[in-house]
Enzyme design. Structure first.
Site, mmCIF file in Angstrom:
data_model
loop_
_atom_site.group_PDB
_atom_site.id
_atom_site.type_symbol
_atom_site.label_atom_id
_atom_site.label_comp_id
_atom_site.label_asym_id
_atom_site.label_seq_id
_atom_site.Cartn_x
_atom_site.Cartn_y
_atom_site.Cartn_z
ATOM 1 N N ASP A 14 0.859 -1.184 0.000
ATOM 2 C CA ASP A 14 0.000 0.000 0.000
ATOM 3 C C ASP A 14 0.895 1.233 0.000
ATOM 4 O OD1 ASP A 14 -2.541 1.384 0.121
ATOM 5 O OD2 ASP A 14 -2.046 1.899 2.191
ATOM 6 N N GLU A 16 0.868 5.750 0.538
ATOM 7 C CA GLU A 16 0.194 7.012 0.833
ATOM 8 C C GLU A 16 0.856 8.078 -0.019
ATOM 9 O OE1 GLU A 16 -2.487 7.108 2.477
ATOM 10 O OE2 GLU A 16 -2.396 5.162 3.482
ATOM 11 N N GLU A 63 -6.492 17.760 2.000
ATOM 12 C CA GLU A 63 -7.417 16.628 1.996
ATOM 13 C C GLU A 63 -6.687 15.318 2.263
ATOM 14 O OE1 GLU A 63 -7.072 18.847 -0.377
ATOM 15 O OE2 GLU A 63 -9.007 19.863 -0.681
ATOM 16 N N HIS A 68 -4.422 10.603 5.981
ATOM 17 C CA HIS A 68 -3.317 9.819 6.555
ATOM 18 C C HIS A 68 -2.556 10.524 7.673
ATOM 19 C CE1 HIS A 68 -0.870 12.383 4.000
ATOM 20 N NE2 HIS A 68 -1.296 11.808 2.879
ATOM 21 N N HIS A 164 -5.367 6.324 7.767
ATOM 22 C CA HIS A 164 -4.731 5.437 6.794
ATOM 23 C C HIS A 164 -3.226 5.447 7.014
ATOM 24 C CE1 HIS A 164 -8.035 4.946 3.601
ATOM 25 N NE2 HIS A 164 -8.589 5.453 4.674
ATOM 26 N N ASP A 169 -2.157 -0.796 6.813
ATOM 27 C CA ASP A 169 -3.139 -1.217 5.811
ATOM 28 C C ASP A 169 -2.669 -2.457 5.060
ATOM 29 O OD1 ASP A 169 -4.667 0.887 6.598
ATOM 30 O OD2 ASP A 169 -4.626 1.972 4.695
#
Length: 245
Positions: A14, A16, A63, A68, A164, A169
């Site tokens: 994953d 970010e 945003e 995260h 997140h 994750d």
């Protein structure tokens, strides 16, 4: 790093990012700021993880920070993608990459590889890519299939997931993936407001609606595909989507 480059080696991954474009190519102009990956060999987590925070050459969108919680100040002294690229490629090379909504992460990864100017090939040429979101949609059509929903469905503890985070994750997704590919289970999938319809499955309620004078223009298949792809990206980075609630 002594990696097992065997045919049964899976890397659940994953990322970010600084954000994403709401129009056009989702990754263009944005950067990866965290990579989290866990290794699975013979359906067992090995503990050989890859986790790094990265300093981008731009600010994190507000945003994205709300999703995260990774700040510009925190990233200021972190390595760049170029600093870790060789180790990262070595870690994932030859593996099966399992990613939830793989289009999002692979798009960013290939964008980062391209910006290095080293003529690195696209990820799909040296890894097999498996999209766990596509798998979940086949198993649970019409249901919510983001990571939180799947964790609830498979009774996986995700209580630490208040924001997140790429490594957390990935660890959760690894458990979800093993459950999805582990055959029949005794878990009852009756979450998210589903109604039991009985053995004949005929518990369908039809609602009569008055005829409308408005002309309805239906989207074509390509437009529907674009719409679903955009909603996937919203869910990927926002955790929920009003249009699918």
């Amino acid at each position: 790093m002594d990696l097992q480059n065997t045919s049964n080696r899976i890397v659940v991954l994953d990322t970010e990012t600084t954000g994403m474009n709401k129009l056009g190519v989702h990754y263009e102009g944005h950067r990866i700021i965290e990579i989290g990956a866990v290794e699975v060999v013979n359906r067992r987590l090995t503990g050989r993880n890859f986790h790094v925070y990265l300093k981008p050459d731009r600010l994190v969108d507000p945003e994205a920070f709300g999703v995260h919680g990774i700040s510009d100040e925190f990233l200021a002294d972190k390595p760049t993608f170029a600093d870790v690229a060789d180790d990262f490629v070595e870690y994932i090379r030859g593996s099966e990459l399992v990613i939830h909504n793989a289009t999002f992460d692979i798009g960013f990864m290939d964008y980062e590889f391209d910006m290095l100017g080293r003529n690195l090939p696209k990820t799909e040429t040296f890894c097999k890519i498996t999209d766990s979101l596509a798998m979940a949609r086949k198993l649970f059509p019409g249901k919510r299939n983001n990571l939180d929903a799947l964790s609830d469905r498979y009774l996986i503890d995700n209580s630490k997931r208040t924001l997140h985070g790429a490594l957390l994750d990935s660890e959760i997704l690894a458990e979800v993936y093993l459950m999805m590919t582990g055959g029949q289970t005794s878990i009852k999938f009756t979450h998210e407001g589903e109604q039991n319809t009985g053995a004949d499955g005929l518990g369908i309620q039809r609602v009569a609606r008055p005829a409308s004078g408005l002309k309805v223009i239906a989207a074509n298949e390509q437009e529907l595909a674009w719409h679903e792809e955009r909603l996937d990206l919203v869910v990927k980075k926002g955790g929920s989507c009003l249009w699918r609630s």
